[in-house]
Scaffold this motif. Sequence first.
Motif, PDB file in Angstrom:
ATOM      1  N   ALA A  45      -6.669  12.890  25.182  1.00 27.87           N
ATOM      2  CA  ALA A  45      -7.392  14.017  24.593  1.00 27.87           C
ATOM      3  C   ALA A  45      -8.890  13.862  24.820  1.00 27.87           C
ATOM      4  O   ALA A  45      -9.437  12.765  24.746  1.00 27.87           O
ATOM      5  N   MET A  46      -9.515  14.998  25.113  1.00 27.70           N
ATOM      6  CA  MET A  46     -10.967  15.028  25.278  1.00 27.70           C
ATOM      7  C   MET A  46     -11.498  16.257  24.558  1.00 27.70           C
ATOM      8  O   MET A  46     -10.792  17.248  24.412  1.00 27.70           O
ATOM      9  N   SER A  47     -12.744  16.160  24.117  1.00 23.09           N
ATOM     10  CA  SER A  47     -13.390  17.331  23.526  1.00 23.09           C
ATOM     11  C   SER A  47     -14.788  17.464  24.094  1.00 23.09           C
ATOM     12  O   SER A  47     -15.394  16.489  24.541  1.00 23.09           O
ATOM     13  N   LEU A  48     -15.266  18.683  24.070  1.00 18.20           N
ATOM     14  CA  LEU A  48     -16.583  19.000  24.599  1.00 18.20           C
ATOM     15  C   LEU A  48     -17.326  19.796  23.543  1.00 18.20           C
ATOM     16  O   LEU A  48     -16.757  20.684  22.914  1.00 18.20           O
ATOM     17  N   GLY A  49     -18.583  19.454  23.347  1.00 16.91           N
ATOM     18  CA  GLY A  49     -19.375  20.164  22.347  1.00 16.91           C
ATOM     19  C   GLY A  49     -20.835  20.257  22.740  1.00 16.91           C
ATOM     20  O   GLY A  49     -21.244  19.795  23.813  1.00 16.91           O
ATOM     21  N   TRP A  50     -21.613  20.829  21.860  1.00 18.04           N
ATOM     22  CA  TRP A  50     -23.044  21.032  22.062  1.00 18.04           C
ATOM     23  C   TRP A  50     -23.771  20.669  20.789  1.00 18.04           C
ATOM     24  O   TRP A  50     -23.386  21.088  19.692  1.00 18.04           O
ATOM     25  N   ASP A  51     -24.828  19.862  20.924  1.00 18.43           N
ATOM     26  CA  ASP A  51     -25.666  19.500  19.787  1.00 18.43           C
ATOM     27  C   ASP A  51     -27.021  20.186  19.965  1.00 18.43           C
ATOM     28  O   ASP A  51     -27.852  19.721  20.759  1.00 18.43           O
ATOM     29  N   PRO A  52     -27.267  21.298  19.258  1.00 13.27           N
ATOM     30  CA  PRO A  52     -28.518  22.031  19.440  1.00 13.27           C
ATOM     31  C   PRO A  52     -29.741  21.283  18.921  1.00 13.27           C
ATOM     32  O   PRO A  52     -30.854  21.559  19.343  1.00 13.27           O
ATOM     33  N   THR A  53     -29.533  20.309  18.026  1.00 12.85           N
ATOM     34  CA  THR A  53     -30.684  19.575  17.485  1.00 12.85           C
ATOM     35  C   THR A  53     -31.300  18.652  18.521  1.00 12.85           C
ATOM     36  O   THR A  53     -32.494  18.361  18.453  1.00 12.85           O
ATOM     37  N   THR A  54     -30.496  18.181  19.483  1.00 12.42           N
ATOM     38  CA  THR A  54     -31.011  17.293  20.534  1.00 12.42           C
ATOM     39  C   THR A  54     -30.898  17.920  21.921  1.00 12.42           C
ATOM     40  O   THR A  54     -31.301  17.301  22.897  1.00 12.42           O
ATOM     41  N   ALA A  55     -30.359  19.132  22.000  1.00 16.25           N
ATOM     42  CA  ALA A  55     -30.115  19.832  23.273  1.00 16.25           C
ATOM     43  C   ALA A  55     -29.294  18.953  24.217  1.00 16.25           C
ATOM     44  O   ALA A  55     -29.661  18.713  25.358  1.00 16.25           O
ATOM     45  N   GLN A  56     -28.162  18.461  23.695  1.00 15.41           N
ATOM     46  CA  GLN A  56     -27.291  17.591  24.477  1.00 15.41           C
ATOM     47  C   GLN A  56     -25.854  18.091  24.480  1.00 15.41           C
ATOM     48  O   GLN A  56     -25.353  18.602  23.477  1.00 15.41           O
TER      49      GLN A  56
END
Length: 183
Positions: free
Chosen positions: A96-107
């Motif tokens: 299993a893999m997941s992909l996300g976005w962290d807007p606080t660090t733009a990563q």
Amino acid sequence: MPTRVHEFAWPDRVVIGTIGLPGARTFYLQVRAGTQIVSVALEKQQSAQLAEKIDELLDQLSTVKDNPFSVPSSSPVELDDNEPLESPVEQFRAGAMSLGWDPTTAQVVIEAYPIDADVDDLDEPLENNGPEDTEMLLVRMPVGTARAFTKRTHEIVAAGRPSCAFCGYPMDPEGHTCTLPEV
């Protein structure tokens, strides 16, 4: 079982690489920060889909008014990485893999779990019920690094065996028996 998290907040290197010849290659997601290196085995399709989904995420973010995260439309040349994988090569095989976005660090955030891990159990209290710990990989990479990652991944995936123009299956160097659909 306790979960051992291999976390990379600002990695020096994040790449997909392979070992072996086309048709018998093993794909790896390799991350390095300083002297810490983790390499996770992936399927070719996992590698391709990861790159595709990261590109989709970055393309969507670049359309946000005034592009506040400075998402590049292509890979910055200075971030291109064509070097081979580093040792050690395998930590675990990803399921299993997941992909996300962290807007606080733009990563971009990638999580990878072993193929035999029960992702739902990773949040439960840690108990040592067996000899092996559960592992996971957590990678946070800036948008430029993510674009360079997807560029390399697309190139690595495409460098495999050519596809047959008639049936679409990969052709081996020894030959190919085409299974044309019956008309």
